[in-house]
Design a protein around this motif. Sequence first.
Motif, PDB file in Angstrom:
ATOM      1  N   GLU A  89       0.802  -1.310  -0.032  1.00 38.07           N
ATOM      2  CA  GLU A  89      -0.019  -0.092  -0.022  1.00 38.07           C
ATOM      3  C   GLU A  89       0.827   1.303  -0.179  1.00 38.07           C
ATOM      4  O   GLU A  89       0.481   2.329  -0.639  1.00 38.07           O
ATOM      5  N   ALA A  90       1.869   1.156   0.706  1.00 37.42           N
ATOM      6  CA  ALA A  90       2.825   2.495   0.557  1.00 37.42           C
ATOM      7  C   ALA A  90       3.590   2.594  -0.716  1.00 37.42           C
ATOM      8  O   ALA A  90       3.614   3.627  -1.254  1.00 37.42           O
ATOM      9  N   GLU A  91       3.640   1.580  -1.587  1.00 35.08           N
ATOM     10  CA  GLU A  91       4.234   1.599  -2.688  1.00 35.08           C
ATOM     11  C   GLU A  91       3.035   1.996  -3.611  1.00 35.08           C
ATOM     12  O   GLU A  91       3.284   2.826  -4.585  1.00 35.08           O
ATOM     13  N   ARG A  92       1.860   1.695  -3.404  1.00 26.04           N
ATOM     14  CA  ARG A  92       0.687   1.979  -4.470  1.00 26.04           C
ATOM     15  C   ARG A  92       0.643   3.850  -4.141  1.00 26.04           C
ATOM     16  O   ARG A  92       0.155   4.274  -5.136  1.00 26.04           O
ATOM     17  N   CYS A  93       0.660   4.183  -2.908  1.00 30.89           N
ATOM     18  CA  CYS A  93       0.585   5.570  -2.615  1.00 30.89           C
ATOM     19  C   CYS A  93       1.606   6.228  -3.407  1.00 30.89           C
ATOM     20  O   CYS A  93       1.525   7.272  -4.214  1.00 30.89           O
ATOM     21  N   ARG A  94       2.955   5.655  -3.279  1.00 34.85           N
ATOM     22  CA  ARG A  94       3.764   6.266  -3.718  1.00 34.85           C
ATOM     23  C   ARG A  94       3.892   6.425  -5.552  1.00 34.85           C
ATOM     24  O   ARG A  94       3.875   7.310  -6.063  1.00 34.85           O
ATOM     25  N   SER A  95       3.392   5.228  -5.894  1.00 38.40           N
ATOM     26  CA  SER A  95       3.171   5.240  -7.348  1.00 38.40           C
ATOM     27  C   SER A  95       1.936   6.245  -7.822  1.00 38.40           C
ATOM     28  O   SER A  95       2.226   6.551  -9.191  1.00 38.40           O
ATOM     29  N   ASP A  96       1.067   6.337  -7.355  1.00 33.25           N
ATOM     30  CA  ASP A  96      -0.141   7.195  -7.433  1.00 33.25           C
ATOM     31  C   ASP A  96       0.458   8.680  -7.503  1.00 33.25           C
ATOM     32  O   ASP A  96      -0.445   9.493  -8.013  1.00 33.25           O
ATOM     33  N   ASN A  97       1.470   8.892  -6.754  1.00 35.86           N
ATOM     34  CA  ASN A  97       1.762  10.518  -6.647  1.00 35.86           C
ATOM     35  C   ASN A  97       3.200  10.805  -7.543  1.00 35.86           C
ATOM     36  O   ASN A  97       3.975  11.743  -6.914  1.00 35.86           O
ATOM     37  N   VAL A  98       3.382   9.989  -8.387  1.00 36.93           N
ATOM     38  CA  VAL A  98       4.817  10.428  -9.298  1.00 36.93           C
ATOM     39  C   VAL A  98       4.188  10.366 -10.864  1.00 36.93           C
ATOM     40  O   VAL A  98       3.056   9.889 -11.080  1.00 36.93           O
ATOM     41  N   MET A  99       4.849  11.384 -11.280  1.00 38.86           N
ATOM     42  CA  MET A  99       4.704  11.416 -12.948  1.00 38.86           C
ATOM     43  C   MET A  99       5.931  11.495 -13.576  1.00 38.86           C
ATOM     44  O   MET A  99       6.810  12.025 -13.089  1.00 38.86           O
ATOM     45  N   GLN A 100       5.865  11.438 -14.977  1.00 37.20           N
ATOM     46  CA  GLN A 100       7.172  11.086 -15.839  1.00 37.20           C
ATOM     47  C   GLN A 100       7.275  12.656 -16.612  1.00 37.20           C
ATOM     48  O   GLN A 100       6.184  13.024 -16.974  1.00 37.20           O
TER      49      GLN A 100
END
Length: 127
Positions: A89-100
Amino acid sequence: MKSVEDIESLEKVIGQLLAAHSEIAVLAKKSPSDTLNSFKLKMINRVIKTSNSILGEKYRPFEDFEQFEEDDLPSNSDVTMILAQYMEEAERCRSDNVMQEYGYWYYVLDGKISEIRSGPPSKVGRK
């Protein structure tokens, strides 16, 4: 994410979860049914408490789980399983909050790409 402090807190808790999971997973492979000692349990509970605060309702893996009971020491395998859920879930949170942008990944602050670099998301397309 709303602030740089939010990003720093998330990064810190991800590191703590990874370290705790690695440590307890070794114990769980050797002795899955053995209980965790009270010192390690206190440290694990601190990480979980912080994780619950940072992840909030949206990313918290179990809405009714606050921490392990100190009077009823959990097994190594139980702790490993819970920490794995928190790591996901921490990784899902991080992944949802990054952009390229321009081939690099950056955290998003208030809907805009920040200057704070990140790694690529591992949970692509989950938003």
